[in-house]
Structures are given as structure tokens and as C-alpha cells.
Design an enzyme around this catalytic site. Structure first.
Site, PDB file in Angstrom:
ATOM      1  N   TRP A  27      27.180 -27.523  39.773  1.00  0.00           N
ATOM      2  CA  TRP A  27      27.106 -26.920  41.294  1.00  0.00           C
ATOM      3  C   TRP A  27      26.088 -27.530  42.322  1.00  0.00           C
ATOM      4  O   TRP A  27      26.132 -27.298  43.278  1.00  0.00           O
ATOM      5  CB  TRP A  27      26.439 -25.593  40.849  1.00  0.00           C
ATOM      6  CG  TRP A  27      25.462 -25.382  39.968  1.00  0.00           C
ATOM      7  CD1 TRP A  27      23.998 -25.525  40.322  1.00  0.00           C
ATOM      8  CD2 TRP A  27      25.322 -25.097  38.553  1.00  0.00           C
ATOM      9  NE1 TRP A  27      23.143 -25.156  39.350  1.00  0.00           N
ATOM     10  CE2 TRP A  27      24.023 -25.144  38.093  1.00  0.00           C
ATOM     11  CE3 TRP A  27      26.512 -25.016  37.752  1.00  0.00           C
ATOM     12  CZ2 TRP A  27      23.813 -25.035  36.848  1.00  0.00           C
ATOM     13  CZ3 TRP A  27      26.232 -24.776  36.351  1.00  0.00           C
ATOM     14  CH2 TRP A  27      24.725 -24.797  36.059  1.00  0.00           C
ATOM     15  N   GLU A  40      24.770 -18.964  40.314  1.00  0.00           N
ATOM     16  CA  GLU A  40      23.603 -18.216  40.187  1.00  0.00           C
ATOM     17  C   GLU A  40      23.935 -16.773  39.613  1.00  0.00           C
ATOM     18  O   GLU A  40      23.169 -16.210  38.585  1.00  0.00           O
ATOM     19  CB  GLU A  40      23.258 -17.925  41.762  1.00  0.00           C
ATOM     20  CG  GLU A  40      22.335 -18.779  42.343  1.00  0.00           C
ATOM     21  CD  GLU A  40      20.977 -19.211  41.650  1.00  0.00           C
ATOM     22  OE1 GLU A  40      20.411 -18.400  40.857  1.00  0.00           O
ATOM     23  OE2 GLU A  40      20.824 -20.516  41.746  1.00  0.00           O
ATOM     24  N   GLN A  45      20.244 -14.404  33.141  1.00  0.00           N
ATOM     25  CA  GLN A  45      20.240 -14.028  31.741  1.00  0.00           C
ATOM     26  C   GLN A  45      21.071 -14.955  31.040  1.00  0.00           C
ATOM     27  O   GLN A  45      21.309 -14.559  29.713  1.00  0.00           O
ATOM     28  CB  GLN A  45      20.238 -12.446  31.561  1.00  0.00           C
ATOM     29  CG  GLN A  45      19.713 -11.500  32.386  1.00  0.00           C
ATOM     30  CD  GLN A  45      19.870 -10.183  31.898  1.00  0.00           C
ATOM     31  OE1 GLN A  45      19.482  -9.695  30.950  1.00  0.00           O
ATOM     32  NE2 GLN A  45      20.441  -9.427  33.238  1.00  0.00           N
ATOM     33  N   GLY A  84      29.014 -12.697  28.489  1.00  0.00           N
ATOM     34  CA  GLY A  84      28.383 -11.630  28.319  1.00  0.00           C
ATOM     35  C   GLY A  84      27.890 -10.930  29.640  1.00  0.00           C
ATOM     36  O   GLY A  84      28.248 -11.551  30.771  1.00  0.00           O
ATOM     37  N   TYR A 123      16.478 -11.997  45.062  1.00  0.00           N
ATOM     38  CA  TYR A 123      16.338 -13.420  44.392  1.00  0.00           C
ATOM     39  C   TYR A 123      17.765 -14.351  44.740  1.00  0.00           C
ATOM     40  O   TYR A 123      17.616 -15.355  45.440  1.00  0.00           O
ATOM     41  CB  TYR A 123      16.343 -13.630  43.021  1.00  0.00           C
ATOM     42  CG  TYR A 123      16.368 -14.663  42.296  1.00  0.00           C
ATOM     43  CD1 TYR A 123      15.818 -15.766  42.637  1.00  0.00           C
ATOM     44  CD2 TYR A 123      17.870 -14.557  41.444  1.00  0.00           C
ATOM     45  CE1 TYR A 123      16.328 -17.113  42.072  1.00  0.00           C
ATOM     46  CE2 TYR A 123      18.108 -15.804  40.922  1.00  0.00           C
ATOM     47  CZ  TYR A 123      17.555 -17.068  41.301  1.00  0.00           C
ATOM     48  OH  TYR A 123      17.915 -18.387  40.777  1.00  0.00           O
ATOM     49  N   CYS A 205       3.505 -31.892  33.380  1.00  0.00           N
ATOM     50  CA  CYS A 205       3.711 -31.401  34.653  1.00  0.00           C
ATOM     51  C   CYS A 205       3.053 -32.068  35.737  1.00  0.00           C
ATOM     52  O   CYS A 205       1.686 -32.635  36.121  1.00  0.00           O
ATOM     53  CB  CYS A 205       2.872 -30.058  34.402  1.00  0.00           C
ATOM     54  SG  CYS A 205       2.868 -28.953  36.027  1.00  0.00           S
ATOM     55  N   CYS A 211      -3.413 -26.629  39.003  1.00  0.00           N
ATOM     56  CA  CYS A 211      -3.051 -25.204  38.266  1.00  0.00           C
ATOM     57  C   CYS A 211      -4.228 -24.864  37.552  1.00  0.00           C
ATOM     58  O   CYS A 211      -4.763 -25.186  36.618  1.00  0.00           O
ATOM     59  CB  CYS A 211      -1.973 -25.524  37.169  1.00  0.00           C
ATOM     60  SG  CYS A 211      -1.588 -24.063  36.310  1.00  0.00           S
TER      61      CYS A 211
END
Length: 358
Positions: A27, A40, A45, A84, A123, A205, A211
Site C-alpha cells: 500500500w 488501514e 487488530q 477475521g 484514527y 530507537c 524519551c
């Protein structure tokens, strides 16, 4: 929440990391609103590795939104089989028809119109329009909830209403003026691949020095864990009723677990081998007199809050006719027909077992 210097440094480091480490996903090759939308919805999930093959098959059959809108729901569900959460597919099909009728077949380019479509929340609308059109819209989903919580040292449950509001505010504040789509994808990619729930790869990271969770060693307690889902044990039985090389299947109705999909007649039972109980339930449902016998096939799976043990029964004899009230919900299908019907994962396992035995 953080000063402009912190934000600028964060954006540059994150985008530089993304340019080098982003995954080659289908995509991303051509990020139209339609293609991003499909990805999306599939990714909700569901792991990226699982989605890729489904996405490619879906795009091969429905390369444009109009192709999806004009398709039969059964074909859409068949291509979704095994992924699902089938409500996603039904809502996406419905939304495609609305877009075709109300928006001239072009997925809307404004947030409120996108948000009005079935199956699209804040979202998803933000992700589609930022990735496809580089609109300055924030995103907040599982990976970014975890990432943002660590970036702002949020020690409380991030899914409460006040903390969701706080995280959405932070998501909007750190957005750059350009490359918003890349920035949002980078955040999600970092959350999925580096800032993991347990044992995050902090050494890899690009923004660890910014952070506070990493600096203070709080990775194990941030984000705060939600209460674990309590499963309810449930016994079900699936009945394979055969007549002259064909098998009785039923299309699940509106509001049922697998709306629109086909399945062998299935019942909740009080005991694992309740043959007499099943024969009465089957008679009431179909009008058929069926003598059942247990098989060795047992499938254990989880659906929403249920932990299900599914036992399979087969017909030893069948007499009578389907009662008229059964309508179009039932059909007698041979193995080739079963192959083309959209079915639940467990229903497909039963059908595959039949194929092996015959």
C-alpha cells in the site's frame, strides 16, 4: 507540552530513521485514498505480515473503489475469509457503495466526510488523509498509544477518557508541517518494530535520548497495563448433515457472530457429547429428522470474550424436507460449492476435513 526545539529534533530523527528502515509494503507503492483505506481497515487488530497477502489479492480483484462497490457482498467476504472481524469487510463494502453514490466514486478528501462513512473513526480518517494527501492530521492507535505514553511519561492507564484526550493533544502537537503522512507512518512503524510492549529495543530507537521512560528505566511500567480480558468457556457443536453428496449449510443472519458468512448448523450445548439435544435443536431449526454421531474432530478457538470448544457431529441418517420457514438461509452444497462460499475459519476447517475424508 514540549518546546519547539525538542519537537524539531524529534521529527528530524524519526523521519531520518523511517527513510532508512521503513518496510516495503504494497500500500506504500501507490498511496491513493482508496488503497490506504483498504490497508488501514485490514490492519485493524491484525498483524502486517498477515495482511500483505490478503491486501494483494483484494487489490487484484478490486483495483478501484468502484469495483468494490459493485461487487456482491459474498465475494467481498470470500476474499476476507480467514482475516477475521468480518464486520470490517461488510462496513467497507457498504462505505464503498456510499462513496460511489454520494461522492462520485472518489473517496472524500475532507476529514468530516471521511468520518461519516461506516467503519471509519477518528484514527482511520486521519491515517487515510495524512498518508494519501499529506494532510496535517494526528493518529492514535495501539502502537502510538504505547509510544506516546512513553514519550510523555504517562504512568496511568492510557485508555481512560482523560488520558486519551491528552494523547490526542500530544499527537497533534508533534506533527510537522510537511511529510505528515510519512511522520505518522514512522510513529506507527517505530511502535510496532522498536517500542514494543515488552522488552522494547531501546538501543535501536532513534529518539531514545528524548524519551523520559527510557532515561528513567520505566519501560516495564509504562504504559500501565489494562485489566486482562476474562474469557468465558463455551461448548458448541457443529453438525455436518449430508444427503446425496451434498452438505447442509446456513448463512449467518444479521447480528450473528459471522453475519453474511456460511456455516454448518452450529449450536451452543450444555455437554460436549449431547447428541440427543443436538438432534432436537436441528429438527426445530430445519425440520429435518437427523440421527447424529460424534466424530473425533474437535476445534478450540477464542472469539471476543469466549473460549470455545467446538465438537463436530455427522449425520448417520437424514429424512424429511427443509421447512419452508428456513427460506434462503439454507442450501445443500457439494464440496466444490463449499469451496466458493465465504465461511468462518472453523467452518472452513470442517469443510477441509470433509474433503480429506471423501
Amino acid at each position: 507540552m514540549y518546546d519547539s526545539r525538542w519537537k524539531s529534533r524529534f521529527r528530524k530523527r524519526l523521519l531520518k530513521w523511517f527513510d532508512v528502515h521503513k518496510r516495503d509494503l504494497p500500500w506504500r507503492h501507490r498511496s491513493t485514498r482508496y488503497r490506504v483505506w483498504v490497508s488501514e481497515i485490514m490492519l485493524q487488530q491484525t498483524q502486517v505480515a498477515t495482511v500483505v497477502d490478503y491486501y494483494n489479492r483484494f487489490m487484484q480483484r478490486f483495483p478501484e473503489l468502484e469495483d468494490l462497490a459493485k461487487a456482491e457482498q459474498a465475494e467481498v467476504l470470500k476474499l476476507w475469509e480467514g482475516l477475521g472481524y468480518y464486520r470490517r469487510a461488510r462496513q467497507m463494502h457498504e462505505a464503498a457503495q456510499i462513496v460511489l453514490d454520494d461522492f462520485g466514486g472518489r473517496f472524500p478528501d475532507d476529514f468530516e466526510s471521511a468520518l461519516s462513512l461506516p467503519g471509519i473513526g477518528r484514527y482511520t480518517a486521519g491515517a487515510i488523509l495524512s498518508i494519501a494527501d499529506d494532510q496535517k492530521l494526528p493518529v492514535l492507535e495501539g502502537n502510538t498509544i504505547r509510544l506516546y505514553s512513553r514519550l510523555i511519561e504517562l504512568r496511568e492507564n492510557p485508555r481512560t477518557t482523560p488520558n486519551q484526550r491528552l494523547l490526542w493533544e500530544f499527537a497533534g502537537e508533534i506533527l510537522p508541517n510537511k511529510r505528515c503522512g510519512d511522520f505518522n507512518q514512522a510513529l506507527m512503524e517505530l511502535g510496532a518494530r522498536v517500542c514494543k510492549p515488552k522488552n522494547p529495543f531501546c538501543d535501536s530507537c532513534p529518539v531514545k535520548s528524548q524519551c523520559p521512560t527510557y532515561i528513567k528505566g520505566l519501560q516495564k511500567i509504562i504504559p500501565a497495563s489494562s485489566k486482562p480480558l476474562k474469557y468465558e468457556d463455551l461448548n458448541e457443536a457443529v453438525t455436518v448433515v449430508a444427503r446425496r453428496g451434498r452438505f447442509l449449510v446456513r448463512q449467518c443472519g444479521e447480528g450473528e457472530r459471522w453475519t453474511g458468512l456460511w456455516d454448518f448448523p452450529r449450536f451452543v450445548v450444555s455437554g460436549k457429547r449431547a447428541t440427543g439435544q443436538l438432534e432436537k435443536q436441528l429438527k426445530k431449526l430445519t425440520g429435518l429428522n437427523v440421527e447424529l454421531e460424534a466424530t473425533d474432530l474437535q476445534i478450540k478457538h477464542a472469539v471476543t470474550r469466549f473460549r470455545i470448544t467446538l465438537d463436530c457431529f455427522r449425520s448417520a441418517s437424514v429424512s424429511g424436507r427443509l421447512k419452508s420457514s428456513a427460506g434462503e438461509a439454507f442450501q445443500w452444497a457439494d464440496l466444490e460449492t463449499l469451496k466458493g462460499l465465504p465461511m468462518s475459519v472453523t467452518g472452513r476447517k470442517v469443510a477441509d476435513q470433509l474433503k480429506k475424508e471423501l
